[in-house]
Design an enzyme around this catalytic site. Sequence first.
Site, PDB file in Angstrom:
ATOM      1  N   TYR A 191      -4.320 -10.412   1.696  1.00  0.00           N
ATOM      2  CA  TYR A 191      -3.440  -9.370   1.170  1.00  0.00           C
ATOM      3  C   TYR A 191      -1.968  -9.686   1.512  1.00  0.00           C
ATOM      4  CZ  TYR A 191      -1.587  -4.526   1.093  1.00  0.00           C
ATOM      5  OH  TYR A 191      -1.107  -3.251   1.101  1.00  0.00           O
ATOM      6  N   SER A 218       4.445  -4.704   1.202  1.00  0.00           N
ATOM      7  CA  SER A 218       3.620  -4.225   2.143  1.00  0.00           C
ATOM      8  C   SER A 218       4.484  -4.698   3.553  1.00  0.00           C
ATOM      9  CB  SER A 218       2.240  -4.408   2.324  1.00  0.00           C
ATOM     10  OG  SER A 218       1.607  -4.019   3.528  1.00  0.00           O
TER      11      SER A 218
HETATM   12  P1  NAD Z   1      -4.744   3.924  -3.734  1.00  0.00           P
HETATM   13  O1  NAD Z   1      -5.844   3.640  -3.373  1.00  0.00           O
HETATM   14  O2  NAD Z   1      -4.211   5.266  -3.698  1.00  0.00           O
HETATM   15  O3  NAD Z   1      -3.767   3.393  -4.945  1.00  0.00           O
HETATM   16  C1  NAD Z   1      -4.068   1.879  -5.141  1.00  0.00           C
HETATM   17  C2  NAD Z   1      -4.165   2.119  -6.819  1.00  0.00           C
HETATM   18  O4  NAD Z   1      -4.464   0.689  -7.312  1.00  0.00           O
HETATM   19  C3  NAD Z   1      -5.480   2.738  -7.083  1.00  0.00           C
HETATM   20  O5  NAD Z   1      -5.550   4.014  -7.652  1.00  0.00           O
HETATM   21  C4  NAD Z   1      -6.195   1.995  -8.334  1.00  0.00           C
HETATM   22  O6  NAD Z   1      -6.440   2.733  -9.477  1.00  0.00           O
HETATM   23  C5  NAD Z   1      -5.239   1.072  -8.383  1.00  0.00           C
HETATM   24  N1  NAD Z   1      -6.009  -0.355  -8.718  1.00  0.00           N
HETATM   25  C6  NAD Z   1      -6.388  -1.191  -7.962  1.00  0.00           C
HETATM   26  N2  NAD Z   1      -7.035  -2.433  -8.672  1.00  0.00           N
HETATM   27  C7  NAD Z   1      -6.828  -2.338  -9.888  1.00  0.00           C
HETATM   28  C8  NAD Z   1      -7.332  -2.772 -10.891  1.00  0.00           C
HETATM   29  N3  NAD Z   1      -7.749  -4.199 -10.977  1.00  0.00           N
HETATM   30  N4  NAD Z   1      -6.660  -2.547 -12.123  1.00  0.00           N
HETATM   31  C9  NAD Z   1      -6.112  -1.190 -11.994  1.00  0.00           C
HETATM   32  N5  NAD Z   1      -5.621  -0.649 -11.203  1.00  0.00           N
HETATM   33  C10 NAD Z   1      -6.113  -1.119 -10.131  1.00  0.00           C
HETATM   34  O7  NAD Z   1      -3.610   3.316  -2.388  1.00  0.00           O
HETATM   35  P2  NAD Z   1      -2.230   3.427  -2.121  1.00  0.00           P
HETATM   36  O8  NAD Z   1      -2.036   3.319  -0.544  1.00  0.00           O
HETATM   37  O9  NAD Z   1      -1.562   4.381  -2.567  1.00  0.00           O
HETATM   38  O10 NAD Z   1      -1.756   2.037  -2.567  1.00  0.00           O
HETATM   39  C11 NAD Z   1      -0.498   1.878  -3.800  1.00  0.00           C
HETATM   40  C12 NAD Z   1       0.151   0.518  -3.078  1.00  0.00           C
HETATM   41  O11 NAD Z   1       0.609   0.688  -1.956  1.00  0.00           O
HETATM   42  C13 NAD Z   1      -0.831  -0.746  -3.114  1.00  0.00           C
HETATM   43  O12 NAD Z   1      -0.084  -1.750  -3.857  1.00  0.00           O
HETATM   44  C14 NAD Z   1      -0.828  -0.777  -1.506  1.00  0.00           C
HETATM   45  O13 NAD Z   1      -1.339  -2.145  -1.406  1.00  0.00           O
HETATM   46  C15 NAD Z   1       0.369  -0.472  -1.309  1.00  0.00           C
HETATM   47  N6  NAD Z   1       0.559  -0.175   0.347  1.00  0.00           N
HETATM   48  C16 NAD Z   1      -0.024   0.938   0.889  1.00  0.00           C
HETATM   49  C17 NAD Z   1      -0.190   1.016   2.318  1.00  0.00           C
HETATM   50  C18 NAD Z   1      -0.543   2.156   2.885  1.00  0.00           C
HETATM   51  O14 NAD Z   1      -0.687   2.557   4.116  1.00  0.00           O
HETATM   52  N7  NAD Z   1      -1.529   3.087   2.181  1.00  0.00           N
HETATM   53  C19 NAD Z   1       0.928   0.309   3.010  1.00  0.00           C
HETATM   54  C20 NAD Z   1       1.468  -0.932   2.439  1.00  0.00           C
HETATM   55  C21 NAD Z   1       1.222  -1.064   1.010  1.00  0.00           C
END
Ligand code: NAD
Length: 301
Positions: free
Chosen positions: A207, A194
Amino acid sequence: MFNKFDTIRPYTKGETCRTFPVYYPPQHQDIQPGMEYLMKPLPVFDDSNYKGSGKLKDKVAIITGGDSGIGRAVAVFFAKEGAKLVLVYYNEERDANDTKDYIERLGGEVLLIHGDLKNKDFSSFIVNETVNCYGKIDILVNNAGVQYFADNLTDISNEQFDYTMKSNIYSMFYLTKAVLPYLKSGSSIINTTSITTYNGEGDLIDYVTSKGAIVGFTRALATNLAPKNIRVNAVAPGPFWTALQPASRKAKDIPTFGSTGPMKRAGQPYEIAAIYVYLASNDSSYTTGQVIHVNGGEYKG
Ligand code: NAD
Ligand code: MG
């Protein structure tokens, strides 16, 4: 339902992404992981201009968090490139089935597996199911994650710290360890970290720490696996419009989400997916141990 132009207010003449950020109405979801189907507007996870060219033909890819958000967009792009998919998610049945249906309509193959990645035994289950279904594993995308805001270190309970670490980095350790015996020369591991780790965001200490651990894990594992020609890289997203946002932010903070960067808007999930294709495919055959930043210019890596 999934037409990207249905999900956002159409641009009018003269408007561009730079001058007209998509408006996100205040919204909040009480539970993580959030549900993508409840979001307004729906995130844009596909780009009809993106045509696959067989870059991942017959490769088998496991994508955690593949039901929604960034993982869903990556799944769609991988499918367009010919990969067979295993999408792992926590409990978001509707999002997962929507993703499966969409990819199957594109002609792709999807195996859905739900469960808790914090549980190390779940990793062996994922690997066994994948190998039973497809006979091999070529690509692992460790993308699942959660985030919880806290104003002060003293507001982070020991339980929350433990939960964030287990969800974001232990899960990655468990699954990568279980998958590794199946990977061969040319395989690729991609971890989602991230921008918050690079900016050191003060209201996401646990985080940011877990995402920093992912950077270390990526770099050390890349060195360790280079002699086997297994590449390990990370992607550091900036602000992307996914279910993570309404499920972790206050409703009042949603309308301005992503508006402070140079491009003055959040990214849509389809705008990061091609980087994962690059890192998964032979196009990146000399790229390992790297963190690729995709953030609209907010952090210059
Ligand atoms: P999202 O909520 O769509 O995806 C996160 C997914 O993680 C969920 O779909 C969920 O099924 C899975 N998950 C969480 N805990 C779990 C567990 N214990 N067991 C199984 N599955 C689990 O959100 P996103 O933003 O697409 O997140 C994807 C990645 O991107 C994450 O690692 C997040 O930290 C990272 N990220 C996102 C952003 C943003 O702005 N959206 C920015 C930086 C990093
Ligand atoms: Mg989800």
